[in-house]
Each structure stands twice: as C-alpha cells, then as structure tokens.
Design a protein around this motif. Structure first.
Motif, PDB file in Angstrom:
ATOM      1  N   LEU A  87       2.637 -35.757   5.606  1.00 32.90           N
ATOM      2  CA  LEU A  87       1.692 -35.996   5.278  1.00 32.90           C
ATOM      3  C   LEU A  87       0.657 -36.103   5.601  1.00 32.90           C
ATOM      4  N   ASN A  88      -0.481 -35.932   6.603  1.00 37.59           N
ATOM      5  CA  ASN A  88      -1.649 -36.785   6.962  1.00 37.59           C
ATOM      6  C   ASN A  88      -2.609 -36.137   8.084  1.00 37.59           C
ATOM      7  N   SER A  89      -3.695 -36.545   8.040  1.00 38.97           N
ATOM      8  CA  SER A  89      -4.307 -36.406   8.991  1.00 38.97           C
ATOM      9  C   SER A  89      -6.182 -37.083   8.752  1.00 38.97           C
ATOM     10  N   ALA A  90      -6.923 -37.031   9.956  1.00 41.04           N
ATOM     11  CA  ALA A  90      -8.361 -37.606   9.703  1.00 41.04           C
ATOM     12  C   ALA A  90      -9.670 -37.510   9.034  1.00 41.04           C
ATOM     13  N   THR A  91      -8.311 -35.885   8.891  1.00 42.66           N
ATOM     14  CA  THR A  91      -9.875 -35.015   7.613  1.00 42.66           C
ATOM     15  C   THR A  91     -10.633 -36.102   6.661  1.00 42.66           C
ATOM     16  N   LYS A  92     -10.014 -36.531   6.137  1.00 43.47           N
ATOM     17  CA  LYS A  92     -11.135 -36.845   4.420  1.00 43.47           C
ATOM     18  C   LYS A  92     -11.429 -37.999   4.946  1.00 43.47           C
ATOM     19  N   SER A  93     -10.796 -38.943   5.242  1.00 44.68           N
ATOM     20  CA  SER A  93     -11.663 -40.067   5.756  1.00 44.68           C
ATOM     21  C   SER A  93     -12.467 -40.571   6.513  1.00 44.68           C
ATOM     22  N   PHE A  94     -11.892 -40.074   7.610  1.00 43.98           N
ATOM     23  CA  PHE A  94     -13.267 -39.321   8.516  1.00 43.98           C
ATOM     24  C   PHE A  94     -14.381 -38.445   8.312  1.00 43.98           C
ATOM     25  N   ASN A  95     -14.133 -37.100   7.725  1.00 44.71           N
ATOM     26  CA  ASN A  95     -15.214 -36.733   6.914  1.00 44.71           C
ATOM     27  C   ASN A  95     -14.879 -35.695   7.946  1.00 44.71           C
ATOM     28  N   ILE A  96     -13.877 -35.466   8.496  1.00 48.02           N
ATOM     29  CA  ILE A  96     -14.152 -33.616   9.751  1.00 48.02           C
ATOM     30  C   ILE A  96     -13.365 -32.802   8.944  1.00 48.02           C
ATOM     31  N   PRO A  97     -13.042 -32.312   7.267  1.00 51.00           N
ATOM     32  CA  PRO A  97     -11.824 -31.468   7.303  1.00 51.00           C
ATOM     33  C   PRO A  97     -12.629 -29.551   7.759  1.00 51.00           C
ATOM     34  N   GLY A  98     -13.388 -30.197   8.308  1.00 48.26           N
ATOM     35  CA  GLY A  98     -13.623 -28.384   8.937  1.00 48.26           C
ATOM     36  C   GLY A  98     -12.773 -28.543  10.685  1.00 48.26           C
ATOM     37  N   LEU A  99     -12.738 -29.184  11.011  1.00 48.12           N
ATOM     38  CA  LEU A  99     -12.186 -29.309  12.604  1.00 48.12           C
ATOM     39  C   LEU A  99     -10.996 -29.277  12.462  1.00 48.12           C
ATOM     40  N   ARG A 100     -10.040 -28.986  11.764  1.00 48.22           N
ATOM     41  CA  ARG A 100      -8.875 -28.596  11.029  1.00 48.22           C
ATOM     42  C   ARG A 100      -7.235 -29.101  12.240  1.00 48.22           C
ATOM     43  N   CYS A 101      -7.239 -30.452  11.851  1.00 51.60           N
ATOM     44  CA  CYS A 101      -6.123 -30.877  12.548  1.00 51.60           C
ATOM     45  C   CYS A 101      -5.489 -32.177  11.958  1.00 51.60           C
ATOM     46  N   ALA A 102      -4.304 -31.960  11.592  1.00 53.36           N
ATOM     47  CA  ALA A 102      -3.605 -32.274  10.669  1.00 53.36           C
ATOM     48  C   ALA A 102      -2.063 -33.428  10.969  1.00 53.36           C
ATOM     49  N   VAL A 103      -0.472 -33.592  10.849  1.00 49.11           N
ATOM     50  CA  VAL A 103       0.136 -34.352  10.876  1.00 49.11           C
ATOM     51  C   VAL A 103       1.119 -33.996   9.882  1.00 49.11           C
ATOM     52  N   ILE A 104       2.640 -33.387  10.151  1.00 55.79           N
ATOM     53  CA  ILE A 104       3.501 -33.401   9.423  1.00 55.79           C
ATOM     54  C   ILE A 104       4.408 -34.558   9.600  1.00 55.79           C
ATOM     55  N   ALA A 105       4.462 -35.506   9.199  1.00 57.95           N
ATOM     56  CA  ALA A 105       5.911 -36.470  10.151  1.00 57.95           C
ATOM     57  C   ALA A 105       7.261 -36.802   9.239  1.00 57.95           C
ATOM     58  N   PHE A 106       7.986 -36.321  10.185  1.00 56.22           N
ATOM     59  CA  PHE A 106       9.763 -36.062   9.867  1.00 56.22           C
ATOM     60  C   PHE A 106       9.904 -37.872   9.918  1.00 56.22           C
ATOM     61  N   GLY A 107      11.302 -38.063   8.533  1.00 60.47           N
ATOM     62  CA  GLY A 107      11.714 -38.952   8.492  1.00 60.47           C
ATOM     63  C   GLY A 107      13.034 -39.842   9.740  1.00 60.47           C
ATOM     64  N   SER A 108      13.539 -37.985  10.183  1.00 57.91           N
ATOM     65  CA  SER A 108      14.682 -38.670  10.603  1.00 57.91           C
ATOM     66  C   SER A 108      14.826 -37.290  11.442  1.00 57.91           C
ATOM     67  N   GLU A 109      14.906 -37.293  12.770  1.00 52.22           N
ATOM     68  CA  GLU A 109      15.460 -35.669  13.577  1.00 52.22           C
ATOM     69  C   GLU A 109      16.731 -35.071  12.884  1.00 52.22           C
ATOM     70  N   ASP A 110      17.276 -35.916  11.854  1.00 53.99           N
ATOM     71  CA  ASP A 110      18.192 -34.652  11.526  1.00 53.99           C
ATOM     72  C   ASP A 110      16.919 -33.995  10.408  1.00 53.99           C
ATOM     73  N   LEU A 111      15.785 -34.438  10.134  1.00 53.65           N
ATOM     74  CA  LEU A 111      15.608 -33.720   9.185  1.00 53.65           C
ATOM     75  C   LEU A 111      14.574 -32.787   9.657  1.00 53.65           C
ATOM     76  N   ARG A 112      13.793 -33.144  11.226  1.00 49.85           N
ATOM     77  CA  ARG A 112      13.357 -32.844  11.911  1.00 49.85           C
ATOM     78  C   ARG A 112      13.566 -30.908  12.164  1.00 49.85           C
ATOM     79  N   LYS A 113      15.159 -31.154  12.811  1.00 43.74           N
ATOM     80  CA  LYS A 113      16.138 -30.232  13.133  1.00 43.74           C
ATOM     81  C   LYS A 113      15.906 -28.851  11.722  1.00 43.74           C
ATOM     82  N   ARG A 114      16.734 -29.543  10.754  1.00 41.05           N
ATOM     83  CA  ARG A 114      16.855 -28.689   9.739  1.00 41.05           C
ATOM     84  C   ARG A 114      15.640 -28.074   8.987  1.00 41.05           C
ATOM     85  N   PHE A 115      14.115 -28.761   9.117  1.00 39.67           N
ATOM     86  CA  PHE A 115      13.230 -27.911   8.794  1.00 39.67           C
ATOM     87  C   PHE A 115      12.604 -27.132   9.571  1.00 39.67           C
ATOM     88  N   HIS A 116      13.187 -26.971  11.167  1.00 38.39           N
ATOM     89  CA  HIS A 116      12.996 -25.762  12.519  1.00 38.39           C
ATOM     90  C   HIS A 116      13.859 -25.346  12.378  1.00 38.39           C
TER      91      HIS A 116
END
Ligand SMILES: Cc1ncc(COP(=O)(O)O)c(C=O)c1O
Length: 396
Positions: A235-264
């Motif tokens: 999990l990561n986002s630019a919100t803490k380091s660039f001070n934009i938490p009100g803008l609501r944008c973040a990412v989830i990165a899956f470590g493999s395609e299988d993991l992404r499929k399992r998630f979905h």
C-alpha cells in the motif's frame, strides 16, 4: 529546476489558522495542533499547477489523458518511481489505484481471510489497522514493538508463539507509524521467511517510505524476491510525503498476477472505486515532478527532528523516545513524568498542545503521545517550550 534554497513551503500561523483542515480546526484557537499526519506546508508547485489546470478549465468530465485513463497514469508513475528509487521492478498492470489506504487495508483483509482468522499487527500501530481487523471480525494478534534501549524492535520468537493454524495475514507498516522505525533488510528477511513458512499474506503499508532520514534506507517488502512478492500486497500513496491527504488517491500493488486474481475473485474491481481526477493528476505530478520540493522538505524535517531530539533530551530527559528513522512523527514515552491523567489530556490541559493520544495506537499506552513535528521552526519551538514548561510545573 528549482534549487532547494528557492523552494519555500513554510506557512505562518495565521495562514495555517485560516485553513479549513482538521489539524487547525479540531481544537480551540489557543491549542497548537501536533496530531494528525498533515504537514503545515504549502504543496509543491507542480501539484498546485496540475490542480489549477483542471479547475481553470472546469474539466470535470470522465477523463482521458493522452489516450490513457488517469488510473493507468497513477499506476505507471508509481511503478516507475519504485523502480528508480528502490530498484523494485513491478508492472503497472499489478497496481490498483483507489481512494485511500484505509480502504486499501480493509480490502485485502476481506479478500485473503475469513471471519475468525488471525491477523497479526505490530503494536503500537496506526489506529485504523486495528479497526480493519476487528470490524471485519478477524482475530487481532498483537506483536509488541519493544524498546531495546536504542530503538523499537519486534521479536521473532514472540511472533512464532502468536500464530496458529488460522493465522492468514501479517499487517506490516514500514516505515512504522508511530515509532518511526525503518526496518532493516535482516528484519524484513526474517519476516519474509516466516510469512513463506506459515503461508501468510503480508499487507505492507509503505505510505511513509519517502520520508526516510539520512543513514536509513527504505526497502519495499515485495522487492525482497519473487517468492515473497507473490504473497505481498503493498500500500502506498503520495498523500503523506507530498501533503495531499485530502485529495484521496492511493495505490495497492499486488506482487504477482495470481495474487491480483485471487484478490479480485472476492473483491470486484468496481468495488474499490477509482481515484478522482484531481487526486490522480496531483499524485502523478507529485511522483514525477515533486522531488525537488520533497528534498527541500526533507532537509527541513531533518533539522526539525534534530531540534526535537536535542531540546527534549536536554530539557525534559524524563520523556523518553528514539529519534525517528523516518516520518515526521515521534512516539514520546511520558511514563517517567508520572502524570495524574493520560499524557494527551495532560498536555492538552496544561500546555495547550493537541498531540495524538497514545491509547489510540495501543490501549495500554495512555502515558505516550505522538508528536507531529512537520511545522515551521517558530511553531515547533513554541510546542517544545510548552512541553518543557508543563513538564517542569508537573514536577513541583
Ligand atoms: C501508516 C498509515 N497508513 C495509512 C494512512 C492514511 O491513509 P489514507 O488517508 O490514504 O487512508 C496513514 C495516515 O496517517 C498512515 O500513517
């Protein structure tokens, strides 16, 4: 490109008080806020320009930027940044943009475990992690971060004793909020081996990864190797380091395609929503053009951190803490002050400082507070003076 000296971001107290944010409005006007993880700084010029462009043109329709949806641009900007800063190769296809990281904690917990399953969490911790585990009816298994005299560490034997057949997930926060630890490669490798041996999914919140001080290095958990990546959701986002938490944008990165499929298979793509255009464009601007601003801010934060360390160590040695290795947050142990109330309440009443209350990070830590020192030096000095005066008065 701007040089560090020409980038100004500090804001005066009246300018901060005029803002309509939680930090400067939650408490009475005489209270100096040092709680929520927001910085008292103006944002980077490229972020402001990206937002102004949308607003100027009233350009609020379904977006397409040079043939690409903003989500894709966020995913690519994240993947490029991870590659160039940390040598972590990941495909943008495995990066899912969404509104915020608390959502990003709930979703994999729901996807990779069932009610009654165990989820390990280091304590003290960012409070919503605990909620994400308990409100989804998973079993919270707490792994204490212990003060070894120089820093906060966790014990692999304690972890072994904690997990059982139904433990499915380890929620890692690295850099760790609130202790400010940046876990070493050895610590992370021990955890990775353990996760593989016990078939655990690791949810690795790395939101503070850009805020690391000289002498330390952030290592994305998923970058340790393909086998661990295949069970890691970052999990990561630019919100803490660039001070934009009100803008609501973040990412989830899956470590493999299988993991992404399992998630979905459990969490349909549509359920995680999408970042809004302003958040997405601001995030891309931050990650691709914001580094000179962040470098300047890190210089300031480094000085502010050292000021906190020097002043408190000299003036109130009863408050024990370790200089954070990352983040603009410090976990202050006030037990030796022998306060008659919870530390947060004491400093609110007697110093008019709004810290984050220790008990929200760990129910057993009401004598701790978390200090946010991401402010201008005059305000930080006033906060430190108020701490000293209140602590000394209490001593009498
Ligand atoms: C470790 C950690 N994760 C997540 C968040 C919040 O992320 P968001 O605002 O995107 O939900 C914070 C905010 O301080 C945090 O410290």
């Amino acid at each position: 490109m701007n040089s560090r000296e020409t980038i100004s971001f500090e804001l005066s107290q009246p300018a901060l008080q005029a803002r309509r944010n939680a930090k400067w409005n939650q408490y009475d006007a005489d209270v100096l806020p040092a709680f929520v993880a927001d910085m008292d700084f103006a944002v980077a010029a490229p972020i402001q320009a990206a937002i102004e462009r949308i607003v100027r043109d009233g350009d609020y329709g379904y977006p397409l930027r040079d043939g690409q949806k903003p989500d894709r641009l966020v995913a690519s900007a994240f993947a490029n940044r991870m590659q160039s800063r940390y040598g972590w190769e990941l495909s943008p296809d495995l990066v899912l943009p969404l509104a915020d990281l608390v959502q990003g904690t709930y979703a994999p917990i729901l996807a990779f475990s069932d009610p009654g399953d165990g989820v390990v969490l280091q304590v003290p911790n960012y409070p919503p992690f605990r909620d994400a585990i308990s409100t989804t009816e998973r079993r919270l298994l707490t792994l204490p971060m212990r003060d070894d005299g120089t820093r906060y560490v966790f014990d692999m034997d304690e972890l072994k004793a904690l997990v059982d057949q139904r433990t499915r997930i380890f929620v890692l926060c690295n850099p760790q909020n609130p202790t400010g630890r940046v876990f070493s490669r050895d610590e992370l490798l021990a955890l990775a081996t353990f996760a593989i041996d016990h078939d655990l999914i690791v949810i690795s919140d790395e939101i503070h990864s850009d805020l690391v001080y000289p002498g330390y290095q952030h290592i994305p958990f998923a970058s340790l190797g393909p086998e661990i990546a295949a069970r890691t959701v970052t999990l990561n986002s630019a919100t803490k380091s660039f001070n934009i938490p009100g803008l609501r944008c973040a990412v989830i990165a899956f470590g493999s395609e299988d993991l992404r499929k399992r998630f979905h298979s459990r969490i349909p793509l549509r359920l995680t929503g999408q970042a809004n255009v302003i958040g997405a464009d601001a995030t891309v601007a931050a990650w691709t053009e914001g580094q000179p601003w962040l470098d300047a801010v890190m210089d300031h934060l480094h000085k502010a951190r050292n000021r906190v360390v020097d002043v408190l160590a000299a003036e109130v040695p009863e408050i024990r803490f370790h200089a954070p290795e990352a983040t603009y947050l410090t976990w202050l142990d006030c037990r030796e002050l022998r306060l008659s109330s919870a530390a947060h309440q004491f400093f609110l009443n007697n110093a008019r400082i709004g810290f984050s209350a220790g008990e929200t990070f760990d129910p057993g830590s009401p004598q701790f507070v978390r200090l946010n020192f991401a402010t201008s030096m005059p305000i930080l000095d006033e906060i430190l003076d108020r701490i000293i005066v209140a602590a000394r008065r209490n001593d009498r």
